[in-house]
Scaffold this motif. Structure first.
Motif, PDB file in Angstrom:
ATOM      1  N   VAL A 174     -17.055   0.277  -8.792  1.00 24.10           N
ATOM      2  CA  VAL A 174     -16.061   0.660  -7.663  1.00 24.10           C
ATOM      3  C   VAL A 174     -14.975  -0.771  -7.484  1.00 24.10           C
ATOM      4  O   VAL A 174     -14.218   0.473  -5.954  1.00 24.10           O
ATOM      5  N   ALA A 175     -15.540  -1.440  -7.502  1.00 24.71           N
ATOM      6  CA  ALA A 175     -14.284  -3.093  -7.223  1.00 24.71           C
ATOM      7  C   ALA A 175     -13.330  -2.208  -7.101  1.00 24.71           C
ATOM      8  O   ALA A 175     -12.365  -2.065  -6.723  1.00 24.71           O
ATOM      9  N   GLU A 176     -13.086  -2.136  -8.459  1.00 24.47           N
ATOM     10  CA  GLU A 176     -12.161  -1.459  -9.432  1.00 24.47           C
ATOM     11  C   GLU A 176     -11.418  -0.422  -8.900  1.00 24.47           C
ATOM     12  O   GLU A 176      -9.713  -0.592  -8.483  1.00 24.47           O
ATOM     13  N   GLU A 177     -11.973   0.673  -9.233  1.00 26.34           N
ATOM     14  CA  GLU A 177     -11.605   1.385  -8.120  1.00 26.34           C
ATOM     15  C   GLU A 177     -10.146   1.711  -7.123  1.00 26.34           C
ATOM     16  O   GLU A 177     -10.079   2.185  -6.882  1.00 26.34           O
ATOM     17  N   LEU A 178     -11.512   1.000  -6.290  1.00 27.54           N
ATOM     18  CA  LEU A 178     -11.263   0.653  -4.958  1.00 27.54           C
ATOM     19  C   LEU A 178     -10.405   0.214  -4.595  1.00 27.54           C
ATOM     20  O   LEU A 178      -8.953   0.002  -3.922  1.00 27.54           O
ATOM     21  N   LEU A 179      -9.672  -1.143  -5.935  1.00 32.97           N
ATOM     22  CA  LEU A 179      -8.841  -1.861  -5.674  1.00 32.97           C
ATOM     23  C   LEU A 179      -6.887  -1.520  -6.951  1.00 32.97           C
ATOM     24  O   LEU A 179      -6.418  -2.041  -6.238  1.00 32.97           O
ATOM     25  N   VAL A 180      -7.617  -0.876  -7.525  1.00 34.57           N
ATOM     26  CA  VAL A 180      -6.472  -0.818  -7.883  1.00 34.57           C
ATOM     27  C   VAL A 180      -5.538   0.275  -7.604  1.00 34.57           C
ATOM     28  O   VAL A 180      -4.653   1.295  -7.787  1.00 34.57           O
ATOM     29  N   PHE A 181      -6.565   1.342  -6.697  1.00 35.60           N
ATOM     30  CA  PHE A 181      -6.294   2.331  -6.037  1.00 35.60           C
ATOM     31  C   PHE A 181      -5.000   3.163  -6.579  1.00 35.60           C
ATOM     32  O   PHE A 181      -4.390   4.013  -5.934  1.00 35.60           O
ATOM     33  N   PRO A 182      -5.940   3.888  -7.995  1.00 36.31           N
ATOM     34  CA  PRO A 182      -5.086   4.933  -8.745  1.00 36.31           C
ATOM     35  C   PRO A 182      -5.045   6.763  -8.099  1.00 36.31           C
ATOM     36  O   PRO A 182      -5.888   7.048  -7.545  1.00 36.31           O
ATOM     37  N   GLY A 183      -4.411   6.791  -7.460  1.00 37.25           N
ATOM     38  CA  GLY A 183      -4.150   7.872  -7.037  1.00 37.25           C
ATOM     39  C   GLY A 183      -4.052   8.039  -5.955  1.00 37.25           C
ATOM     40  O   GLY A 183      -4.457   9.276  -4.805  1.00 37.25           O
ATOM     41  N   GLY A 212      -1.705  13.879 -14.675  1.00 41.52           N
ATOM     42  CA  GLY A 212      -2.989  12.383 -14.451  1.00 41.52           C
ATOM     43  C   GLY A 212      -3.028  11.772 -12.584  1.00 41.52           C
ATOM     44  O   GLY A 212      -4.499  11.085 -12.507  1.00 41.52           O
ATOM     45  N   ALA A 213      -1.772  11.648 -12.285  1.00 44.90           N
ATOM     46  CA  ALA A 213      -1.996  11.154 -10.712  1.00 44.90           C
ATOM     47  C   ALA A 213      -3.334  12.026 -10.122  1.00 44.90           C
ATOM     48  O   ALA A 213      -3.754  11.954  -9.120  1.00 44.90           O
ATOM     49  N   THR A 214      -2.857  13.439 -10.281  1.00 41.30           N
ATOM     50  CA  THR A 214      -4.099  14.484  -9.744  1.00 41.30           C
ATOM     51  C   THR A 214      -5.382  14.097  -9.922  1.00 41.30           C
ATOM     52  O   THR A 214      -6.144  13.856  -8.849  1.00 41.30           O
ATOM     53  N   ARG A 245      -6.407  11.082 -10.517  1.00 40.46           N
ATOM     54  CA  ARG A 245      -6.898  10.611 -10.279  1.00 40.46           C
ATOM     55  C   ARG A 245      -6.567  10.173  -8.422  1.00 40.46           C
ATOM     56  O   ARG A 245      -8.465   9.079  -8.584  1.00 40.46           O
ATOM     57  N   MET A 246      -6.294  10.688  -8.168  1.00 39.31           N
ATOM     58  CA  MET A 246      -6.888  10.905  -6.869  1.00 39.31           C
ATOM     59  C   MET A 246      -7.867  11.632  -6.112  1.00 39.31           C
ATOM     60  O   MET A 246      -8.433  11.288  -5.272  1.00 39.31           O
ATOM     61  N   LEU A 247      -8.222  12.659  -7.494  1.00 44.64           N
ATOM     62  CA  LEU A 247      -9.670  13.688  -6.975  1.00 44.64           C
ATOM     63  C   LEU A 247     -11.027  11.721  -6.982  1.00 44.64           C
ATOM     64  O   LEU A 247     -12.027  11.871  -6.630  1.00 44.64           O
ATOM     65  N   ARG A 248     -10.261  11.377  -7.715  1.00 44.37           N
ATOM     66  CA  ARG A 248     -11.770  10.170  -8.205  1.00 44.37           C
ATOM     67  C   ARG A 248     -12.050   9.318  -7.200  1.00 44.37           C
ATOM     68  O   ARG A 248     -13.069   8.860  -6.817  1.00 44.37           O
ATOM     69  N   PHE A 249     -11.055   9.350  -5.822  1.00 43.18           N
ATOM     70  CA  PHE A 249     -10.807   7.731  -5.160  1.00 43.18           C
ATOM     71  C   PHE A 249     -11.942   8.269  -4.045  1.00 43.18           C
ATOM     72  O   PHE A 249     -12.444   6.958  -3.566  1.00 43.18           O
ATOM     73  N   PRO A 250     -11.769   9.811  -3.706  1.00 35.93           N
ATOM     74  CA  PRO A 250     -12.536   9.878  -2.094  1.00 35.93           C
ATOM     75  C   PRO A 250     -14.275   9.088  -2.706  1.00 35.93           C
ATOM     76  O   PRO A 250     -15.084   8.452  -2.078  1.00 35.93           O
TER      77      PRO A 250
END
Ligand SMILES: Nc1ncnc2c1ncn2[C@@H]1O[C@H](COP(=O)(O)OP(=O)(O)O)[C@@H](O)[C@H]1O
Ligand SMILES: [Mg+2]
Length: 385
Positions: free
Chosen positions: A96-105, A135-137, A139-144
């Motif tokens: 979680v930390a990684e996904e929130l901090l890197v903010f891909p997408g 790719g960006a799309t 990664r974006m879906l993962r963020f929420p």
């Protein structure tokens, strides 16, 4: 409002086909808008007229808009990020930390908030989104997911002790940039807006994705992966558009071997995607301007209404039988070796290659153990005890 997302690799024809789709929808009587969220905007180039962050009229029934530069909220995000980094250090779930901090997408997701605004204006029935490359799309879906998990933890902490949280914020937060109150408001607003976007994207009755590809091996492979990932994140794909096919008149002579290769790719494509496959031929010139793009739309959709939903079906669904409840996820083209499934509290963890998904389980399933997980005919079936 119907939302159609066009995505695919760079250069495959997303922009041309997005405009063609909007023009076609208008011919069927819909009030359409084409919205670009690709930071490399090119609606203006394709239309031969400047398009900016305000919607402009392209022709009768069609508007175009390129989502503008970062606004205030996005700028405040760097403060939020800074604070999160301190808060998450050490104790929180690594992933979680990684996904929130890197903010891909995140950028793409921010841009997609424009879809909400278009809907709120109530002036359009169909919004075609010219998305950033696949790719960006994805990664974006993962963020929420990551944000939701974080928010739950965050409110948990706040319930346990506001006093503890506030000093942490004061010390670590971007208080140089933002006073506390503003900071919290920005964070909550971001969360709500992103959750709205997520709800729009995963509502299969109004939102579907169309994957644009060219008939070349490497692109087919990537499109297969995208299809599986979109399903995993709950976005329904209702068509695949194969663009730039060699037309019959160009398939002999020097091009004979290319044409033969394309025939094999086409057969492979037809077998790979359980949705309608639409086609557009390679044209001798670039497709510029409303007339050329309208013709492209007719080639792709024929007499169909481009705003229709071409394939019904929910990529994630619950089913019951006499033995219990089954959660099904469409993952065509995934293989057993790519998959990991696990339950963690009230969440189902699914990994397909390098995409992770945490799916919040309905209350009736939370805490129950998975008895079997099977991948059959492109459907991952997870049975709960
Ligand atoms: N079927 C086609 N035949 C000929 N040229 C095409 C076709 N589809 C797209 N193009 C051209 O290819 C280029 C890239 O298309 P574009 O729609 O901008 O792709 P993307 O948005 O995926 O990067 C543009 O110059 C466009 O006019
Ligand atoms: Mg483009």
């Amino acid at each position: 409002m119907r939302v159609i997302l066009l995505t695919g690799k760079g250069g495959v024809g997303k922009t041309s086909l997005s405009i063609a789709t909007a023009l076609g929808a208008a011919e069927h009587g819909h009030r359409a808008i084409v919205l670009s969220t690709d930071p490399a905007h090119s609606l203006g180039d394709a239309l031969g007229t400047p398009v900016g962050p305000r919607p402009i009229s392209v022709c009768s029934g069609v508007f175009a808009q390129e989502v503008g530069a970062l606004d205030e909220l996005e700028r405040s995000w760097s403060a939020i990020q800074h604070w999160l980094r301190g808060l998450l250090r050490g104790e929180t779930d690594e992933l979680v930390a990684e996904e929130l901090l890197v903010f891909p997408g995140l950028e793409e997701l921010m841009a997609l908030r424009a879809v909400r605004e278009v809907e709120a204006r109530g002036e359009h029935d169909v919004c075609v989104v010219d998305c950033a490359p696949t790719g960006a799309t994805l990664r974006m879906l993962r963020f929420p997911d990551a944000l939701r998990i974080f928010m739950e933890n965050f409110f948990e902490i706040e319930r346990r002790g506001v006093r503890w949280l506030r000093p942490v914020v004061g010390r670590l937060g971007g208080s140089a940039l933002l006073p506390d109150e503003e900071f919290f408001e920005a964070f909550e607003r971001l969360y709500r807006e992103i959750d709205d976007v997520r709800q729009i994207l995963t509502d299969g009755d109004r939102t579907t994705a169309r994957l644009v590809m060219n008939p070349a091996r490497v692109v087919v492979e990537e499109t297969r992966r995208s299809f599986a990932y979109l399903s995993l994140y709950g976005v329904a794909t209702d068509a695949v558009i194969v663009n730039r096919e060699l037309p019959p008149q160009a398939s002999g002579g020097w091009f004979a071997r290319w044409a033969e290769k394309e025939r094999r790719e086409r057969a492979d494509i037809a077998a790979s995607f359980p949705v309608p496959i639409l086609h557009a031929p390679l044209h001798p010139t670039e497709l510029l301007g409303v007339d050329a793009l309208r013709r492209l739309g007719r080639e792709v959709y024929g007499s169909r209404d481009p705003a229709a939903v071409f394939a019904e079906g929910r990529p994630i669904r619950l089913r019951k039988d006499s033995r219990g409840t089954i959660l099904e996820i469409d993952l065509p083209n995934a293989s057993k070796d790519d998959l990991d499934v696990g339950v963690h509290g009230s969440e189902l963890l699914v990994r397909v290659r390098d995409a992770h998904r945490r799916i919040a389980l309905p209350a009736s399933l939370a805490g129950r153990t998975v008895s079997t997980a099977r991948l059959e005919a492109g459907v991952l079936a997870i049975r709960f005890e």
